[in-house]
Design an enzyme around this catalytic site. Structure first.
Site, mmCIF file in Angstrom:
data_model
loop_
_atom_site.group_PDB
_atom_site.id
_atom_site.type_symbol
_atom_site.label_atom_id
_atom_site.label_comp_id
_atom_site.label_asym_id
_atom_site.label_seq_id
_atom_site.Cartn_x
_atom_site.Cartn_y
_atom_site.Cartn_z
ATOM 1 N N GLY A 29 17.293 -39.660 -8.530
ATOM 2 C CA GLY A 29 18.147 -38.824 -9.360
ATOM 3 C C GLY A 29 17.404 -37.617 -9.882
ATOM 4 O O GLY A 29 16.302 -37.318 -9.441
ATOM 5 N N ASN A 30 18.038 -36.911 -10.804
ATOM 6 C CA ASN A 30 17.403 -35.739 -11.404
ATOM 7 C C ASN A 30 17.791 -35.668 -12.874
ATOM 8 O O ASN A 30 18.588 -36.462 -13.351
ATOM 9 C CB ASN A 30 17.806 -34.469 -10.644
ATOM 10 C CG ASN A 30 19.292 -34.218 -10.694
ATOM 11 O OD1 ASN A 30 19.849 -33.905 -11.740
ATOM 12 N ND2 ASN A 30 19.960 -34.410 -9.552
#
Ligand code: C5P
Length: 223
Positions: A29-30
């Site tokens: 993810g980020n």
């Protein structure tokens, strides 16, 4: 309330960060919180637009007054964006889309006992949603991209933005600097907006809500 300059306008906004699964419990993810995209969706609705918000893992609650479509991965976002943009006048891609996803998604939880002291993940490129939407653009449709860069040098930042808007074929590109303490989790943002000729059409710093309204001002005058 704000000026009703977007009445009758259909606006699609993507926000948040995609998650690319590795196994049933893990993902890549980020750090995107979704705040800037949410602010744009909310501000557009307040100005009278019909808004579809395509949301990937928001860290803050979505606004009322918009049609919410929740997605998780880049491929899901691509499908939702393609469907929603069919009758859209404006598409704002504020989401942080994963550039790569794992080639294989493990059916069961990946076990360290099976993998040993190191493991390698093989990733494959995700489609560029923005570039695809820009390439499929109808007459009169406005496609707006974002570019979050960690580059600190201003000239270099503009150079990256100029090559990016050319590569993606967007009508407008919103550049903002991100870093460990900038951009993502904060309430403020600092932006530069480029048009398709790579001219600077706006430079602005302020709350994400005021940034949203300034971006919509630029959009509204181009519709
Ligand atoms: O190339 P980069 O990821 O910096 O481009 C950012 C812009 O492109 C954002 O508007 C983002 O939403 C969009 N994007 C996309 N699909 C991807 C990667 C980025 O639409 N796979």
């Amino acid at each position: 309330g704000p000026v009703q300059d977007l009445v009758g306008t259909r606006v699609v906004v993507t926000a948040g960060g995609t998650r690319e699964p590795l196994d049933p419990v893990r993902f890549l993810g980020n750090r995107s919180s979704g705040r800037q995209g949410i602010a744009i969706a909310e501000a557009a609705a307040a100005r009278g637009a019909d808004v579809v918000l395509i949301a990937a893992h928001l860290e803050v609650p979505p606004p009322g007054g918009v049609e919410l479509r929740e997605v998780s991965t880049a491929l899901e976002m691509q499908d939702a964006a393609a469907a929603a943009s069919a009758d859209a006048d404006v598409i704002v891609m504020a989401a942080a889309v994963a550039d790569y996803r794992p080639v294989e998604v493990s059916e069961g939880k990946i076990k360290k006992d099976d993998r040993g002291d190191s493991m390698t993940l093989e990733l494959v490129r995700n489609p560029d949603i923005l570039a695809g939407l820009a390439a499929a653009k109808r007459d009169g449709q406005l496609v707006v991209g974002f570019a979050a860069e960690t580059e600190t040098d201003r000239a270099r930042q503009l150079e990256l933005g100029r090559s990016k808007i050319a590569r993606k074929g967007a009508d407008l590109l919103v550049l903002n600097r991100v870093g460990w303490n900038e951009g993502f989790a904060t309430e403020r943002n600092e932006i530069t907006v480029l048009d398709s000729t790579a001219d600077i059409v706006l430079e602005f710093a302020g709350s994400k809500v005021s940034v949203a309204h300034r971006i919509l001002d630029v959009i509204a005058e181009r519709l």
